[in-house]
Design an enzyme around this catalytic site. Structure first.
Site, PDB file in Angstrom:
ATOM      1  N   ASP A  22      48.039  47.132  52.521  1.00  0.00           N
ATOM      2  CA  ASP A  22      46.872  46.616  53.304  1.00  0.00           C
ATOM      3  C   ASP A  22      46.769  46.945  54.677  1.00  0.00           C
ATOM      4  OD1 ASP A  22      45.249  45.416  51.318  1.00  0.00           O
ATOM      5  OD2 ASP A  22      45.116  43.511  51.973  1.00  0.00           O
ATOM      6  N   GLU A  73      40.522  42.142  58.326  1.00  0.00           N
ATOM      7  CA  GLU A  73      41.066  40.963  57.792  1.00  0.00           C
ATOM      8  C   GLU A  73      42.572  40.608  58.101  1.00  0.00           C
ATOM      9  OE1 GLU A  73      40.969  40.859  53.623  1.00  0.00           O
ATOM     10  OE2 GLU A  73      41.602  38.548  53.584  1.00  0.00           O
ATOM     11  N   ASP A 132      37.433  46.128  55.180  1.00  0.00           N
ATOM     12  CA  ASP A 132      38.267  45.323  54.340  1.00  0.00           C
ATOM     13  C   ASP A 132      39.146  46.512  53.436  1.00  0.00           C
ATOM     14  OD1 ASP A 132      39.553  44.049  52.238  1.00  0.00           O
ATOM     15  OD2 ASP A 132      37.726  42.857  51.624  1.00  0.00           O
ATOM     16  N   ILE A 177      41.776  46.722  51.412  1.00  0.00           N
ATOM     17  CA  ILE A 177      41.626  46.860  49.907  1.00  0.00           C
ATOM     18  C   ILE A 177      41.076  45.490  49.446  1.00  0.00           C
ATOM     19  CG2 ILE A 177      43.324  46.879  47.825  1.00  0.00           C
ATOM     20  CD1 ILE A 177      45.205  48.566  49.369  1.00  0.00           C
ATOM     21  N   ASP A 178      39.972  45.528  48.802  1.00  0.00           N
ATOM     22  CA  ASP A 178      39.422  44.522  48.371  1.00  0.00           C
ATOM     23  C   ASP A 178      39.702  44.204  46.851  1.00  0.00           C
ATOM     24  OD1 ASP A 178      37.304  42.181  48.279  1.00  0.00           O
ATOM     25  OD2 ASP A 178      36.195  43.433  46.946  1.00  0.00           O
ATOM     26  N   THR A 237      42.525  42.587  45.934  1.00  0.00           N
ATOM     27  CA  THR A 237      43.952  42.865  46.010  1.00  0.00           C
ATOM     28  C   THR A 237      44.627  42.524  44.773  1.00  0.00           C
ATOM     29  OG1 THR A 237      43.667  42.048  48.166  1.00  0.00           O
ATOM     30  CG2 THR A 237      45.701  42.601  47.641  1.00  0.00           C
ATOM     31  N   ASP A 262      33.825  41.728  53.506  1.00  0.00           N
ATOM     32  CA  ASP A 262      33.639  42.069  52.027  1.00  0.00           C
ATOM     33  C   ASP A 262      32.176  42.600  51.906  1.00  0.00           C
ATOM     34  OD1 ASP A 262      35.838  40.815  50.790  1.00  0.00           O
ATOM     35  OD2 ASP A 262      35.074  38.870  50.937  1.00  0.00           O
TER      36      ASP A 262
HETATM   37  C1  2IP Z   1      38.584  38.699  47.620  1.00  0.00           C
HETATM   38  C2  2IP Z   1      38.244  39.447  46.407  1.00  0.00           C
HETATM   39  C3  2IP Z   1      38.019  38.666  45.127  1.00  0.00           C
HETATM   40  C4  2IP Z   1      36.887  37.889  45.537  1.00  0.00           C
HETATM   41  C5  2IP Z   1      36.907  37.148  46.751  1.00  0.00           C
HETATM   42  C6  2IP Z   1      37.408  38.017  48.205  1.00  0.00           C
HETATM   43  O1  2IP Z   1      38.923  39.802  48.565  1.00  0.00           O
HETATM   44  O2  2IP Z   1      37.046  40.260  46.441  1.00  0.00           O
HETATM   45  O3  2IP Z   1      38.037  39.187  44.009  1.00  0.00           O
HETATM   46  O4  2IP Z   1      36.792  36.859  44.438  1.00  0.00           O
HETATM   47  O5  2IP Z   1      35.660  36.523  47.044  1.00  0.00           O
HETATM   48  O6  2IP Z   1      37.532  37.392  49.154  1.00  0.00           O
HETATM   49  P1  2IP Z   1      36.075  37.017  43.052  1.00  0.00           P
HETATM   50  O7  2IP Z   1      36.748  38.207  42.528  1.00  0.00           O
HETATM   51  O8  2IP Z   1      36.288  35.845  42.251  1.00  0.00           O
HETATM   52  O9  2IP Z   1      34.468  37.356  43.342  1.00  0.00           O
HETATM   53  P2  2IP Z   1      40.552  40.109  48.821  1.00  0.00           P
HETATM   54  O10 2IP Z   1      40.842  40.808  47.510  1.00  0.00           O
HETATM   55  O11 2IP Z   1      40.333  41.369  49.696  1.00  0.00           O
HETATM   56  O12 2IP Z   1      41.229  39.235  49.056  1.00  0.00           O
HETATM   57 CA    CA Z   2      38.167  41.131  50.483  1.00  0.00          CA
END
Ligand code: 2IP
Ligand code: CA
Length: 389
Positions: free
Chosen positions: A54, A79, A151, A153-154, A156, A311
């Site tokens: 990340d 982040e 971001d 890697i969203d 993760t 995000d």
């Molecule tokens: C997270 C990721 C999660 C999401 C959450 C984000 O970011 O996108 O999947 O939750 O809101 O903050 P959900 O999948 O329930 O929507 P990261 O992976 O960068 O922590």
């Molecule tokens: Ca994210």
């Protein structure tokens, strides 16, 4: 400012290469999947490696954009903190150095001397990305007025889990590597309005023969009277229209929404009742937004406060370029209650949450609705007006 858009896409492509390398190169993959071995040090090291991927992706993006646009260098936010502690408790600042060799040496310290892994990562971080002209035309935007949210890697969790055989439902993946995205968004520092963004999906398709992943990226610019995106350019070629994606603009048959599995029961119940089979669940805030961008669903609704500026900024810019946006759910519902349904406040990217600290400063406190057309936003707000969020 077509060069900035190209630089964002290039940086996202390099980031995608790193994300894929960590899963596909033996020296790196073994670290990623190393799990539950004996002893605390090992457990800590695994967590460290995930964070390292990340942090490195974020630093590569910062480094590459900052080098080409020095005016932006101090306005790129993400982040992760670059300070990193390895398994031996040493604090190291992860950076992209002037040469590949220097980056290798730095990374080898973080990786407790694992040269093969350090070399593989440094090679990808220094690999030049060739990109053909995006076809944005010339747009003049003063760089000093811009901020960038990254971001690296969203989703993760899906990245680490690494499911590669997930099956889509109506072209939407509820889980799996397809839900992983890299998000880079640019906004106006004064107004907080998103201006341009790229959403990169490093694991878009798996080649069944080679078992190698290929990626896909989407970009958009919305500035003044300019609204342009990779989707428009490709849909002009195939003459796809929004209506052909979204046959209905009111809840009922044909209306669709994507939700987090963590959504509240009350919101799930109202939407499920109104949209029946049109409700989908998927991982990743970036991926769910992408589903709206692609017209796979009408809206992405989230009533909780666990998404952040990084995000949303990039998909929000793309949605604006397509005539949509991302609204603040709670604020919109408050306006409706106050008799001002025409006021539908959008998310902004320059204002921290008062009295919050750490990541929470940049949370989307009021939840969100991502939409591609105003009528879809109106329809969802009307539907949710009786629900307390
Ligand atoms: C997270 C990721 C999660 C999401 C959450 C984000 O970011 O996108 O999947 O939750 O809101 O903050 P959900 O999948 O329930 O929507 P990261 O992976 O960068 O922590
Ligand atoms: Ca994210």
């Amino acid at each position: 400012m077509s060069q900035l858009m190209s630089a964002l896409v290039q940086a996202s492509e390099k980031a995608a290469n790193i994300a894929r390398a960590c899963r596909q190169e033996e020296a790196l993959f073994s670290l990623l999947i190393e799990e539950k071995k004996e002893g605390e040090k090992n457990k800590k090291f695994v967590t460290d490696f995930k964070t390292l991927a990340d942090v490195l992706v974020q630093e590569v993006i910062k480094h590459d954009i900052g080098k080409q646009f020095p005016e932006l260098e101090n306005s790129i936010f993400g982040e992760e903190s670059i300070e990193f502690m390895n398994g031996l408790g040493e604090k190291i600042q992860v950076q992209v150095c002037e040469t590949e060799h220097k980056t290798t040496m730095l990374l080898s310290k973080v990786l407790d001397g694992n040269m093969a892994a350090a070399e593989a990562l440094a090679r990808t971080a220094h690999w030049d990305i060739l990109l053909s002209d995006l076809g944005t035309g010339d747009i003049d935007i003063p760089l000093e007025s811009l901020g960038v949210w990254v971001d690296p890697i969203d989703s993760t969790f899906q990245y680490i889990k690494g499911i590669s055989n997930s099956k889509p439902d109506d072209n939407i993946y509820s889980q799996g590597l397809q839900c992983v995205t890299i998000l880079i968004g640019v906004y106006n520092l004064q107004s907080g309005v998103p201006i341009m963004g790229v959403v990169n999906q490093p694991f878009a398709a798996l080649d069944p023969k080679t078992q190698r992943w290929s990626g896909q990226y989407y970009w958009g610019i919305s500035y003044g009277s300019t609204n342009i995106s990779s989707l428009q350019l490709s849909s002009e070629a195939s003459s796809t229209t929004e209506e052909s994606h979204n046959p209905s603009s009111s809840p009922g048959k044909g209306f669709s929404a994507v939700l987090s599995t963590g959504e509240t029961e009350s919101i799930k119940a109202v939407l499920q009742e109104a949209c029946g089979g049109g409700i989908h669940y998927a991982a990743g805030a970036g991926y769910k937004s992408l589903c709206v961008v692609l017209g796979l669903v009408n809206v992405y609704v989230f009533s909780e406060d666990t998404t952040f500026k990084w995000d949303c900024c990039s998909p929000h810019a793309i949605l604006r370029s397509l005539g949509g946006g991302m609204a603040d759910l709670k604020e919109c519902l408050r306006m409706r209650r106050d008799g001002k349904p025409e006021e539908r406040p959008e998310l902004v990217y320059n204002l921290p949450v008062q009295e919050a600290s750490g990541s929470d400063k940049w949370a989307n406190k009021g939840g969100l609705v991502a939409y591609r057309s105003q009528s879809h936003l109106d329809a969802v707000l009307k539907l949710l007006s009786g629900v307390t969020v």
